[in-house]
Design an enzyme around this catalytic site. Sequence first.
Site, PDB file in Angstrom:
ATOM      1  N   GLY A  53     -49.143 -21.137  42.675  1.00  0.00           N
ATOM      2  CA  GLY A  53     -48.081 -22.117  42.805  1.00  0.00           C
ATOM      3  C   GLY A  53     -48.602 -23.536  42.912  1.00  0.00           C
ATOM      4  O   GLY A  53     -49.718 -23.773  43.375  1.00  0.00           O
ATOM      5  N   SER A  54     -47.796 -24.479  42.475  1.00  0.00           N
ATOM      6  CA  SER A  54     -48.095 -25.887  42.723  1.00  0.00           C
ATOM      7  C   SER A  54     -47.913 -26.178  44.210  1.00  0.00           C
ATOM      8  O   SER A  54     -47.381 -25.372  44.967  1.00  0.00           O
ATOM      9  CB  SER A  54     -47.156 -26.778  41.901  1.00  0.00           C
ATOM     10  OG  SER A  54     -47.337 -26.567  40.521  1.00  0.00           O
ATOM     11  N   GLY A  55     -48.366 -27.343  44.625  1.00  0.00           N
ATOM     12  CA  GLY A  55     -48.247 -27.722  46.026  1.00  0.00           C
ATOM     13  C   GLY A  55     -49.507 -27.505  46.822  1.00  0.00           C
ATOM     14  O   GLY A  55     -49.565 -27.871  48.003  1.00  0.00           O
ATOM     15  N   HIS A  56     -50.542 -26.912  46.190  1.00  0.00           N
ATOM     16  CA  HIS A  56     -51.815 -26.658  46.869  1.00  0.00           C
ATOM     17  C   HIS A  56     -52.946 -27.506  46.284  1.00  0.00           C
ATOM     18  O   HIS A  56     -54.121 -27.203  46.490  1.00  0.00           O
ATOM     19  CB  HIS A  56     -52.189 -25.180  46.760  1.00  0.00           C
ATOM     20  CG  HIS A  56     -51.173 -24.258  47.332  1.00  0.00           C
ATOM     21  ND1 HIS A  56     -50.770 -24.326  48.656  1.00  0.00           N
ATOM     22  CD2 HIS A  56     -50.440 -23.256  46.772  1.00  0.00           C
ATOM     23  CE1 HIS A  56     -49.861 -23.401  48.879  1.00  0.00           C
ATOM     24  NE2 HIS A  56     -49.634 -22.745  47.752  1.00  0.00           N
ATOM     25  N   ASP A 109     -47.642 -13.399  42.716  1.00  0.00           N
ATOM     26  CA  ASP A 109     -48.787 -13.572  41.819  1.00  0.00           C
ATOM     27  C   ASP A 109     -49.276 -12.222  41.302  1.00  0.00           C
ATOM     28  O   ASP A 109     -49.589 -12.065  40.116  1.00  0.00           O
ATOM     29  CB  ASP A 109     -49.918 -14.306  42.551  1.00  0.00           C
ATOM     30  CG  ASP A 109     -49.542 -15.717  42.925  1.00  0.00           C
ATOM     31  OD1 ASP A 109     -49.706 -16.619  42.088  1.00  0.00           O
ATOM     32  OD2 ASP A 109     -49.069 -15.929  44.057  1.00  0.00           O
ATOM     33  N   HIS A 218     -48.186 -21.254  53.250  1.00  0.00           N
ATOM     34  CA  HIS A 218     -46.785 -21.487  52.912  1.00  0.00           C
ATOM     35  C   HIS A 218     -45.920 -21.502  54.170  1.00  0.00           C
ATOM     36  O   HIS A 218     -44.698 -21.476  54.075  1.00  0.00           O
ATOM     37  CB  HIS A 218     -46.266 -20.399  51.965  1.00  0.00           C
ATOM     38  CG  HIS A 218     -47.069 -20.256  50.725  1.00  0.00           C
ATOM     39  ND1 HIS A 218     -47.918 -19.185  50.513  1.00  0.00           N
ATOM     40  CD2 HIS A 218     -47.182 -21.050  49.646  1.00  0.00           C
ATOM     41  CE1 HIS A 218     -48.500 -19.325  49.338  1.00  0.00           C
ATOM     42  NE2 HIS A 218     -48.091 -20.452  48.799  1.00  0.00           N
TER      43      HIS A 218
END
Length: 341
Positions: A53-56, A109, A218
């Site tokens: 995911g994006s955001g990391h 994932d 998360h």
Amino acid sequence: MIKKFINKPENVVSEAIEGFMVANKDKLIKIENVNGIIRKNLKDKVAIVTGGGSGHEPLFLGFVGEGLADGVAIGNVFAAPTPNTIHEVAKAVDQGKGILFVYGNYAGDVLNFDMAAELLEFEDIQTKTVKVADDVASAPEERKEDRRGIAGDVFVLKIAGAASEKGWDLEKVANVTQKAADRTYSIGVASSPGSIPGATELPYELGDDEIELGMGIHGEPGMKRTKMMPADQLTDELLNTLVMESKLQAGDEVAVYVNGLGSTTLLELFIINRRVHQVLTEKGIHVYDMDINSYCTTQEMGGFSISLFKLDDELKELYDAPAKAPYYVKNHSIDTKEAKV
């Protein structure tokens, strides 16, 4: 409204990728119609594909390059990339030697990478998978396969990339990468939450004097919520858990990574790293290398994680191999002629 420097929430990922690519178009290629990025000048070898995911950021898109990943599939914020995205990335980097998927152990994932692997099998493209499950706080030892992947991705990707650069076959690259994943142990602590772009409220709250030991990247629950404590005391508690889980003993050799989660400053991370070195040295555990940075973040989450990578001679050689990506460089001298001003 949570303050974010964005335009529209629905455009966050596409605009971020666009901004990343205009700064790295000399090294990387964006795949049309999906959120996938591959390295230029692909080599005739086993291809390494990562994603999440994006955001990391800078995981995962910042780790595509020499000696690391050949391609990355990018999902929405805190969401797995789609099977189609993974499939297209894998096809774009395939050199006929097979594909190794390396990614964090999260249900979405796992499902989507497995679906992509099935699609690739129909096209006679062989795949293998190594799931990074280094977060010791997320499940007990008897359920290690349920543990989450956090900052340990950095170590495992490094080994996968170095092994593939040696020209090893898919099975051998997968085996040594799995060994690296099995010998990587991490634990984190959160002092404040990270936010999702466009959200009107934070996903959880921590009191001004509270921290959560073992919280996931998360916002998944940790081991316990407690009061803020001095850096040395906190580091000792986290390290005691890591050493116990990893069964490290005097004479063992480790690489260490102290990772900031987004808003924790390097000043603080240096203080943590200092104590990590002191404690490991006192226990007779040899520190082969240390890295201090914010590679695996959760937007502006406050906190940090500590990762220990138990080395042997084979892993040490691969760990020392050159690597060069937009946000990770190892064993490359700086050429001032290429330096950007």
